[in-house]
Design a protein around this motif. Structure first.
Motif, PDB file in Angstrom:
ATOM      1  N   ASP A 162     -12.311  98.758  94.924  1.00 18.31           N
ATOM      2  CA  ASP A 162     -10.911  98.736  95.355  1.00 18.31           C
ATOM      3  C   ASP A 162     -10.662  97.664  96.408  1.00 18.31           C
ATOM      4  N   GLU A 163     -11.735  97.133  96.975  1.00 22.25           N
ATOM      5  CA  GLU A 163     -11.624  96.194  98.087  1.00 22.25           C
ATOM      6  C   GLU A 163     -11.684  94.730  97.651  1.00 22.25           C
ATOM      7  N   PHE A 164     -11.441  94.448  96.375  1.00 19.53           N
ATOM      8  CA  PHE A 164     -11.470  93.052  95.937  1.00 19.53           C
ATOM      9  C   PHE A 164     -10.354  92.265  96.628  1.00 19.53           C
ATOM     10  N   GLY A 173      -8.213  97.629  84.693  1.00 16.70           N
ATOM     11  CA  GLY A 173      -8.736  98.200  85.917  1.00 16.70           C
ATOM     12  C   GLY A 173      -9.323  97.119  86.808  1.00 16.70           C
ATOM     13  N   PHE A 174     -10.376  97.452  87.528  1.00 19.00           N
ATOM     14  CA  PHE A 174     -10.988  96.508  88.470  1.00 19.00           C
ATOM     15  C   PHE A 174     -12.379  96.059  88.009  1.00 19.00           C
ATOM     16  N   LYS A 220      -0.036  94.930  95.652  1.00 15.59           N
ATOM     17  CA  LYS A 220      -0.218  94.142  96.871  1.00 15.59           C
ATOM     18  C   LYS A 220      -0.672  92.716  96.555  1.00 15.59           C
ATOM     19  N   HIS A 221      -1.663  92.587  95.694  1.00 15.72           N
ATOM     20  CA  HIS A 221      -2.211  91.268  95.375  1.00 15.72           C
ATOM     21  C   HIS A 221      -1.250  90.442  94.507  1.00 15.72           C
ATOM     22  N   LEU A 222      -0.601  91.084  93.574  1.00 17.50           N
ATOM     23  CA  LEU A 222       0.301  90.359  92.675  1.00 17.50           C
ATOM     24  C   LEU A 222       1.533  89.821  93.408  1.00 17.50           C
ATOM     25  N   ARG A 229      -4.481 103.121  92.215  1.00 18.06           N
ATOM     26  CA  ARG A 229      -4.973 101.747  92.089  1.00 18.06           C
ATOM     27  C   ARG A 229      -3.883 100.770  91.640  1.00 18.06           C
ATOM     28  N   CYS A 230      -2.809 101.276  91.099  1.00 20.88           N
ATOM     29  CA  CYS A 230      -1.680 100.405  90.759  1.00 20.88           C
ATOM     30  C   CYS A 230      -1.085  99.798  92.032  1.00 20.88           C
ATOM     31  N   LYS A 231      -1.109 100.559  93.129  1.00 23.85           N
ATOM     32  CA  LYS A 231      -0.581 100.054  94.394  1.00 23.85           C
ATOM     33  C   LYS A 231      -1.430  98.879  94.898  1.00 23.85           C
TER      34      LYS A 231
END
Length: 224
Positions: free
Chosen positions: A161-163, A153-154, A102-104, A96-98
């Protein structure tokens, strides 16, 4: 009275206020003489120059790109030199760090006013202890060298995971870590904030970052 009708009336009232403000500004411009218009032009030019200089200063500090902080010592330099910093505490083994990466990376290019970076939690035991990092991934939101909030986390991003990047942008705006013109009251991803589940690491007391001391840290899966 119907809620929809009330909201409609409130929106119409707000639109009327904006319209009146625009009319007032237009009327003011219409009645300005040449000297006043020239003064206004000069002031706006000065404002543009200040904004451009600020942009150059941010770029000089590495804003605009999502970068790795190699060690703890460098972390303190980053938080000292930039007033707004979002730090991703990650581990290579945590998938989930990956997703955060991507977003950051996208937000770093979009929001030059904020420094976006990441640091390997396993290489900074003092920081994980000092900032009470207990779950990976965690984003630490730091303003003027003080922690303002954590995104753990999310959970706050819809528990999925799809946010979207927009959702993370909205969440960061809640702590005023970025300049945001959207609706702070409504999350962009389906109107759900994802706060129904308990966050393992709650919002901390504001802490001043200090660079001294070191403690050992151990990990078990994504919990620290």
């Amino acid at each position: 009275m119907d809620i929809g009708h009330v909201l409609s009336e409130q929106m119409m009232a707000a639109a009327k206020v904006v319209e009146e403000q625009l009319d007032a500004e237009m009327s003011k411009l219409d009645h300005m003489d040449e000297d006043e218009l020239e003064l206004l032009r000069v002031r706006r030019l000065e404002t543009m120059k200040k904004h451009q200089q600020q942009k150059q200063d941010w770029l000089a500090q590495g804003h605009g790109e999502y970068a790795e902080i190699p060690e703890e010592k460098a972390f303190f330099n980053v938080t000292k030199n930039s007033s707004k910093v979002v730090v991703h505490f990650y581990r290579d083994e945590t998938f989930r760090c990956k997703i955060f990466d991507k977003h950051l990376a996208i937000l770093a290019h979009k929001h030059l006013e904020t420094k976006f970076c990441k640091i390997n939690a396993e290489k900074c035991p003092f920081l994980t202890s000092r900032l009470r990092i207990k779950v990976i991934p965690t984003l630490a939101c730091i303003k003027d060298a003080k922690t303002q909030d954590y995104i753990v986390g999310f959970t706050d991003l819809g528990n999925t995971d799809e946010f979207s990047t927009d959702m993370l942008e909205w969440r960061l705006a809640q702590t005023e870590m970025i300049s945001y013109s959207g609706d702070l009251m409504t999350p962009p991803d389906g109107g759900k904030s994802g706060k129904s589940k308990t966050t393992i690491l709650g919002k901390p007391k504001v802490k001043t970052i200090r660079g001294s001391g070191r403690k050992d840290a151990s990990s078990d899966e994504d919990d620290w």
